[in-house]
Design a protein around this motif. Structure first.
Motif, PDB file in Angstrom:
ATOM      1  N   GLY A  48      27.631  29.050  33.014  1.00  0.00           N
ATOM      2  CA  GLY A  48      27.942  30.013  34.315  1.00  0.00           C
ATOM      3  C   GLY A  48      28.431  29.366  35.378  1.00  0.00           C
ATOM      4  N   ILE A  49      28.816  30.134  36.410  1.00  0.00           N
ATOM      5  CA  ILE A  49      29.183  29.628  37.807  1.00  0.00           C
ATOM      6  C   ILE A  49      28.328  29.938  38.804  1.00  0.00           C
ATOM      7  N   VAL A  50      28.179  29.118  39.820  1.00  0.00           N
ATOM      8  CA  VAL A  50      27.319  29.336  40.924  1.00  0.00           C
ATOM      9  C   VAL A  50      28.572  29.210  41.928  1.00  0.00           C
ATOM     10  N   PHE A  51      29.121  30.487  42.539  1.00  0.00           N
ATOM     11  CA  PHE A  51      30.121  30.489  43.395  1.00  0.00           C
ATOM     12  C   PHE A  51      29.768  30.159  44.811  1.00  0.00           C
ATOM     13  N   ASN A  52      30.069  28.888  45.309  1.00  0.00           N
ATOM     14  CA  ASN A  52      29.305  28.502  46.559  1.00  0.00           C
ATOM     15  C   ASN A  52      30.350  28.285  47.630  1.00  0.00           C
ATOM     16  N   ALA A  53      30.354  29.311  48.426  1.00  0.00           N
ATOM     17  CA  ALA A  53      31.350  29.548  49.721  1.00  0.00           C
ATOM     18  C   ALA A  53      30.652  29.831  50.999  1.00  0.00           C
ATOM     19  N   HIS A  54      31.359  29.299  52.035  1.00  0.00           N
ATOM     20  CA  HIS A  54      30.902  29.401  53.462  1.00  0.00           C
ATOM     21  C   HIS A  54      30.049  30.704  53.605  1.00  0.00           C
ATOM     22  N   GLY A  55      30.725  31.788  53.499  1.00  0.00           N
ATOM     23  CA  GLY A  55      30.130  32.936  53.580  1.00  0.00           C
ATOM     24  C   GLY A  55      30.328  33.556  55.081  1.00  0.00           C
ATOM     25  N   SER A  56      30.091  34.655  55.524  1.00  0.00           N
ATOM     26  CA  SER A  56      30.283  35.503  56.721  1.00  0.00           C
ATOM     27  C   SER A  56      29.760  36.878  56.607  1.00  0.00           C
ATOM     28  N   ASP A  57      30.466  37.841  57.231  1.00  0.00           N
ATOM     29  CA  ASP A  57      29.828  39.149  57.297  1.00  0.00           C
ATOM     30  C   ASP A  57      30.181  39.663  55.585  1.00  0.00           C
ATOM     31  N   PHE A  58      29.716  41.003  55.703  1.00  0.00           N
ATOM     32  CA  PHE A  58      29.751  41.707  54.657  1.00  0.00           C
ATOM     33  C   PHE A  58      31.146  41.761  53.922  1.00  0.00           C
ATOM     34  N   HIS A  59      32.260  42.009  54.790  1.00  0.00           N
ATOM     35  CA  HIS A  59      33.550  42.216  54.331  1.00  0.00           C
ATOM     36  C   HIS A  59      34.063  40.765  53.791  1.00  0.00           C
ATOM     37  N   TRP A  60      33.923  39.672  54.966  1.00  0.00           N
ATOM     38  CA  TRP A  60      34.419  38.327  54.064  1.00  0.00           C
ATOM     39  C   TRP A  60      33.736  38.155  52.760  1.00  0.00           C
ATOM     40  N   ASN A  61      32.412  38.459  52.659  1.00  0.00           N
ATOM     41  CA  ASN A  61      31.965  37.973  51.500  1.00  0.00           C
ATOM     42  C   ASN A  61      32.381  38.721  50.254  1.00  0.00           C
ATOM     43  N   GLN A  62      32.513  40.101  50.673  1.00  0.00           N
ATOM     44  CA  GLN A  62      33.058  41.080  49.531  1.00  0.00           C
ATOM     45  C   GLN A  62      34.503  40.736  49.123  1.00  0.00           C
ATOM     46  N   THR A  63      35.331  40.099  50.024  1.00  0.00           N
ATOM     47  CA  THR A  63      36.484  39.790  49.674  1.00  0.00           C
ATOM     48  C   THR A  63      36.410  38.670  48.609  1.00  0.00           C
ATOM     49  N   MET A  64      35.645  37.814  48.782  1.00  0.00           N
ATOM     50  CA  MET A  64      35.496  36.717  47.755  1.00  0.00           C
ATOM     51  C   MET A  64      34.859  37.183  46.445  1.00  0.00           C
ATOM     52  N   ARG A  65      33.850  38.159  46.387  1.00  0.00           N
ATOM     53  CA  ARG A  65      33.431  38.759  45.499  1.00  0.00           C
ATOM     54  C   ARG A  65      34.635  39.412  44.562  1.00  0.00           C
ATOM     55  N   ASP A  66      35.396  40.377  45.190  1.00  0.00           N
ATOM     56  CA  ASP A  66      36.425  40.825  44.507  1.00  0.00           C
ATOM     57  C   ASP A  66      37.321  40.064  43.866  1.00  0.00           C
ATOM     58  N   ALA A  67      37.591  38.741  44.649  1.00  0.00           N
ATOM     59  CA  ALA A  67      38.616  38.086  44.143  1.00  0.00           C
ATOM     60  C   ALA A  67      38.327  37.371  42.955  1.00  0.00           C
ATOM     61  N   VAL A  68      37.205  37.265  42.425  1.00  0.00           N
ATOM     62  CA  VAL A  68      36.596  36.862  41.202  1.00  0.00           C
ATOM     63  C   VAL A  68      36.204  37.838  40.040  1.00  0.00           C
ATOM     64  N   ALA A  69      36.202  39.202  40.475  1.00  0.00           N
ATOM     65  CA  ALA A  69      35.671  40.218  39.869  1.00  0.00           C
ATOM     66  C   ALA A  69      36.113  40.077  38.339  1.00  0.00           C
ATOM     67  N   ASP A  70      37.311  40.047  38.198  1.00  0.00           N
ATOM     68  CA  ASP A  70      37.810  40.241  36.639  1.00  0.00           C
ATOM     69  C   ASP A  70      37.275  38.918  35.943  1.00  0.00           C
ATOM     70  N   LEU A  71      37.116  37.726  36.659  1.00  0.00           N
ATOM     71  CA  LEU A  71      36.689  36.453  35.911  1.00  0.00           C
ATOM     72  C   LEU A  71      35.431  36.797  35.543  1.00  0.00           C
ATOM     73  N   ALA A  72      34.448  37.455  36.271  1.00  0.00           N
ATOM     74  CA  ALA A  72      33.138  37.816  36.081  1.00  0.00           C
ATOM     75  C   ALA A  72      33.006  38.487  35.155  1.00  0.00           C
ATOM     76  N   LYS A  73      33.895  39.438  34.415  1.00  0.00           N
ATOM     77  CA  LYS A  73      33.755  40.008  33.223  1.00  0.00           C
ATOM     78  C   LYS A  73      33.421  39.234  32.030  1.00  0.00           C
ATOM     79  N   ASP A  74      33.821  38.116  32.071  1.00  0.00           N
ATOM     80  CA  ASP A  74      33.843  37.031  30.992  1.00  0.00           C
ATOM     81  C   ASP A  74      32.888  36.088  31.119  1.00  0.00           C
ATOM     82  N   ILE A  75      32.818  35.542  32.385  1.00  0.00           N
ATOM     83  CA  ILE A  75      31.908  34.301  32.901  1.00  0.00           C
ATOM     84  C   ILE A  75      30.520  34.806  33.800  1.00  0.00           C
ATOM     85  N   PRO A  76      29.573  34.707  33.358  1.00  0.00           N
ATOM     86  CA  PRO A  76      28.484  34.830  34.361  1.00  0.00           C
ATOM     87  C   PRO A  76      28.702  34.073  35.832  1.00  0.00           C
ATOM     88  N   ILE A  77      28.833  34.878  36.630  1.00  0.00           N
ATOM     89  CA  ILE A  77      28.788  34.166  38.084  1.00  0.00           C
ATOM     90  C   ILE A  77      27.823  34.890  38.942  1.00  0.00           C
TER      91      ILE A  77
END
Length: 609
Positions: free
Chosen positions: A327-356
């Protein structure tokens, strides 16, 4: 299937019936029934459950998010530990139970030649339960312990070496360091010098080698606990009680009396650290130290946390050699909801196959711990912490320390280049986990990053031959660290030029040093001058932020100037590809930790996997 019966079989308490043996079950009233009927159905159900688990692992490996290794159904674990007497051995048995409940495992106490029939029986049991690969887990603080040397010689005679792998000894694991550091954290040592009391040597040679190993653990533990005390280590004699042992013990106490006081720093404190004799609450090595120590020498008591750490160590070392999902721990700087959600969405397809799991922070230890725990609850046995930051060195040193890689495999760690944030004093506790954890990442001058930035630029440019691409990045406060950022931008610029076949008029770069008010003015003016020069040549300045996501402070710093501004790496198809690439690199790093052997281990075993 109604769970009405409990299958009982001669399988050493690990829940695996032995082939060819009669089994019994009991109903809720305690009546004994011959295996068959409902019991046989339960055996089938257990088989199907095992098959489902194996199938899940195989599917994970088919999707390439698996660390290849030994099939858990084909592995046999042989835990060997020093014989410490009833109370000490009970602690070992308690730690062993969790391993035995999960895998085909046997426990052996290293004594003397009388151990041989027990070793034969253990090997017989492992093989009977279909073990094709024997993995020895040595529960010793030092691989130079005479008990381990005797066991290895006997095992070689009984089983040969072809089917045997020696895992890292407990003393070679960061968990042994954290076990002792945990004790030290609760003790006020003042500035007193310390004597570490170890146990188990039988000869001068074994004493010297064991002192080396235990002293290393002690020094690393002192650093981990934020203690600055001077430390010396002495290993007390073990083995059978005879004239030689009596002479060795007399020499030990003579040494203690001689060294009870430091010539400059006053009376030393006596701190036990061992897996030594513990017959019961009164007859044990610590008690002997207490009533035989010289007057004035203070014996330090501590919490007994041994079982917690040895339990983790057994399961963690078992995981090291088995095929397990990643599995992957996705460690990024982080900010408000929209910044964080952008990052979540960017790997959403990957997360279908790999625990993130996500940890939006600057490598905050608590956030990383929680993310690791969430992955463990999802059945993951190996974890790659992907650091989504600008530089490859960003937070790497701190993260490698947190996961214990600095102790388990220091040669796989990058040296601290000063580009990470300062470590707190005392440093945070390392992870307490049965999972294997490594860390990869930092965008740096990744070709995938460069290609994504090129695509951002070419999309914005209407006349590349007239336009100038300007890469901008966060930067660092110190000139030396900032120079490393500039070198990365230089490499990215070169790659973008190659990808564009030289279509752009020029490609320039600069850091903002945006968090340092006394320096960023100069950098802002330099970028403004680039924009003006581009305009003077009838071209358009294409500002591309070499960032993980977003535009950064471009609009704030450049105001109403005429330019076009792009965005960072995520979201982009190549971003999720980069994250997966880091996981794949991490899988290879995890495999390498199998080849990191504690120095005293037989090097002929190296490289078997």
């Amino acid at each position: 299937v109604p769970l009405l019966f409990r299958i009982e079989a001669p399988c050493a308490g690990n829940g695996r019936p032995l082939p060819g043996k009669g089994t019994k079950s009991r109903d809720s009233g305690g009546r004994s029934l011959r295996a068959g009927g409902w019991a046989a159905t339960l055996v089938l159900a257990a088989f199907l459950l095992t098959a489902c688990v194996s199938e899940a692992t195989n599917k994970a490996c088919a999707k390439q998010n698996c660390v290849g290794g030994i099939n858990p159904e084909k592995a046999g674990f042989l835990v060997v530990a020093p014989d410490r007497g009833y109370a000490g051995n009970q602690k070992t048995r308690m730690a062993f139970k969790a391993l035995n409940d999960k895998y085909n495992a046997e426990l052996l106490f290293a004594t003397d030649e009388r151990m041989r029939p027990y070793l034969k029986e253990a090997l017989k049991n492992l093989n009977r339960r279909n073990a094709k690969q024997i993995i020895v887990l040595p529960l010793f603080l030092s691989t130079s312990h005479p008990g381990l040397a005797m066991f290895r010689s006997m095992l070689l005679e009984e089983a040969g070496s072809e089917d045997t792998i020696y895992a890292r000894a407990f003393g070679g694991s960061y968990l042994s360091v954290e076990m002792f550091a945990d004790r030290l954290r609760e003790i006020d040592l003042g500035d007193n010098p310390i004597i570490i009391a170890g146990y188990g040597a039988t000869t001068k040679e074994s004493q010297t080698l064991m002192q080396r190993d235990v002293h290393r653990i002690a020094e690393q533990s002192m650093e981990s606990a934020g203690k600055k005390n001077l430390v010396i280590t002495y290993i007390w004699p073990g083995g059978k009680h005879d004239e030689t042992r009596e002479a060795q013990e007399k020499a030990a106490w003579d040494w203690i009396k001689k060294n009870a006081k430091h010539p400059k720093n006053g009376t030393r404190l006596l701190l036990p650290f061992h897996l030594g004799t513990e017959l019961d609450g009164m007859m044990n090595f610590n008690a002997a130290l207490g009533y035989r120590k010289p007057e004035g020498l203070q014996l330090i008591d501590y919490k007994d946390n041994e079982v917690d750490f040895t339990t983790l160590w057994m399961q963690r070392e078992a995981n090291r050699y088995l095929a397990t999902s990643v599995g992957i721990v996705f460690n990024a700087h982080g900010s408000d909801f929209h910044w964080n959600q952008t990052m979540r969405d960017a790997v959403a397809d990957l997360a279908k196959d790999i625990p993130i799991e996500f940890a939006f922070s600057m490598a905050d230890p608590d956030d990383l711990r929680k993310a690791v725990k969430r992955l463990e609850k999802r059945g993951v046995g190996a974890i790659v912490i992907v650091r989504v930051f600008g530089m490859q060195t960003s937070f790497r040193h701190a993260t490698e320390r947190l996961i214990g890689l600095d102790i388990d495999a220091p040669e796989l760690c990058l040296p601290d280049d000063g580009n990470s944030m300062r470590m707190p004093d005392p440093p945070p506790e390392r992870l307490r986990t049965t999972s294997l954890v490594v860390t990869e990442g930092g965008l740096g001058d990744s070709p995938l990053f460069a290609k994504a930035l090129y695509e951002r630029a070419i999309e914005l440019s209407s006349a590349p031959s007239d336009d100038t691409v300007i890469l901008v990045a966060h930067g660092k406060g110190s000139d030396e660290a900032n120079e490393q950022w500039l070198k990365v931008l230089e490499s990215l610029s070169r790659q973008i030029n190659e990808l564009s076949d030289g279509k752009f008029k020029t490609i320039q770069y600069q850091t903002w040093q945006e968090d340092w008010e006394d320096k960023r003015g100069t950098r802002i003016n330099a970028v403004k001058q680039m924009v003006k020069e581009t305009q003077a040549g009838n071209g358009t300045a294409i500002i591309i932020p070499a960032r993980t996501t977003g535009e950064g402070p471009t609009k704030k710093f450049l105001g109403e100037m005429n330019y076009k501004s792009g965005s960072g790496f995520a979201p982009h198809p190549l971003f999720s590809k980069w994250v997966k690439q880091q996981m794949e690199i991490g899988i290879e790093t995890l495999k390498q930790t199998r080849h990191v052997w504690y120095p005293a281990l037989d090097q002929t075993q190296k490289g078997k996997l």
